[in-house]
Motif scaffolding. Structure first.
Motif, PDB file in Angstrom:
ATOM      1  N   GLU A   1       4.251 -27.186  -8.966  1.00 26.04           N
ATOM      2  CA  GLU A   1       4.848 -28.282  -8.190  1.00 26.04           C
ATOM      3  C   GLU A   1       3.954 -29.512  -8.222  1.00 26.04           C
TER       4      GLU A   1
ATOM      5  N   SER B   1       5.989 -32.673   2.835  1.00 28.01           N
ATOM      6  CA  SER B   1       7.394 -32.674   2.467  1.00 28.01           C
ATOM      7  C   SER B   1       7.625 -31.847   1.202  1.00 28.01           C
ATOM      8  N   ALA B   2       6.755 -32.006   0.225  1.00 30.26           N
ATOM      9  CA  ALA B   2       6.876 -31.242  -1.024  1.00 30.26           C
ATOM     10  C   ALA B   2       6.641 -29.750  -0.785  1.00 30.26           C
TER      11      ALA B   2
ATOM     12  N   THR C   1       9.689 -28.223   0.879  1.00 32.35           N
ATOM     13  CA  THR C   1      10.715 -28.011  -0.142  1.00 32.35           C
ATOM     14  C   THR C   1      10.410 -26.766  -0.955  1.00 32.35           C
ATOM     15  N   LEU C   2       9.151 -26.572  -1.319  1.00 31.47           N
ATOM     16  CA  LEU C   2       8.750 -25.385  -2.078  1.00 31.47           C
ATOM     17  C   LEU C   2       9.013 -24.119  -1.259  1.00 31.47           C
TER      18      LEU C   2
ATOM     19  N   GLN D   1      11.199 -23.704   0.992  1.00 26.68           N
ATOM     20  CA  GLN D   1      12.643 -23.523   1.149  1.00 26.68           C
ATOM     21  C   GLN D   1      13.346 -23.143  -0.149  1.00 26.68           C
ATOM     22  N   GLN D   2      12.831 -23.578  -1.296  1.00 32.12           N
ATOM     23  CA  GLN D   2      13.550 -23.388  -2.548  1.00 32.12           C
ATOM     24  C   GLN D   2      13.014 -22.257  -3.421  1.00 32.12           C
TER      25      GLN D   2
ATOM     26  N   ARG E   1       6.504 -28.672  10.727  1.00 31.77           N
ATOM     27  CA  ARG E   1       7.900 -28.830  10.321  1.00 31.77           C
ATOM     28  C   ARG E   1       8.659 -29.725  11.303  1.00 31.77           C
TER      29      ARG E   1
END
Length: 189
Positions: free
Chosen positions: A71, A106-107, A110-111, A113-114, A135
């Motif tokens: 990432e 933020s990144a 996202t990591l 969550q994805q 969060r």
């Protein structure tokens, strides 16, 4: 805290050891923040129970480190320093990154969550001044339980699910991920 070998110890640990490990992690974070003066990713694994240094934890750490590094590279962000450790209280890793902490958090959200294993990763981000971003600051709800749809903190406090149930779920998630990775590897050989 003594660093462990590359083989899992499968040792049972108690609350005193976990609290000491947390205090030591905070000290290491302060040292890194002072040394590099940049945002810091502090990575741990969400594993319930008394055994934190097992084969699953090692696999999760390896997958997590690879995911974070991919990432950061994909985003073109410079990493000033990276290190990882395996303690009897669980694996950890740090990255010092020359990016504003809010952007980095933020990144990492996202990591989490994805990525297929993201729910098992604990990717904290600290500002250069040592403040940890949460969060909530990104208007995101707290994490959900691995088994039901309740808030993870609520299930954890009430001990709604046994450690055995949680371990089974973690192994299901990990097995599914590793099977997918194995299939991708076979297809590309």
């Amino acid at each position: 805290m003594e660093l462990m070998s590359s083989r899992p110890t499968n040792l049972r640990i108690g609350l005193t050891q976990m609290l000491a490990a947390r205090d030591e992690r905070v000290q290491r974070q302060r040292i890194w923040l002072k040394r590099y003066g940049e945002s810091l990713i502090s990575f741990c694994i969400n594993i319930p129970g008394e055994i934190k240094d097992n084969a699953a934890a090692h696999q999760l750490q390896a997958a997590g480190i690879l995911a974070v590094q991919r990432e950061l590279k994909a985003l073109g962000w410079r990493v000033s320093a990276h290190a990882s450790w395996r303690h009897i209280t669980g694996p950890e890793a740090f990255w010092s990154v020359a990016v504003p902490a809010a952007t980095l958090k933020s990144a990492m959200i996202t990591l989490e969550q994805q990525h297929p294993l993201g729910r098992l990763f604990d990717l904290d981000v600290l500002q250069a001044d040592g403040r940890s971003l949460s969060r909530r600051e990104f208007d995101l709800p707290p994490r959900r339980c691995l088994i039901c749809d309740e808030l993870a903190a609520v299930c954890g406090r009430s001990r709604r699910h046994s450690n055995e149930e949680l371990q089974v779920r973690i192994h299901q998630i990990l097995h599914s991920y590793l099977s997918t990775q194995e299939q991708r590897h076979v297809c590309t050989v």
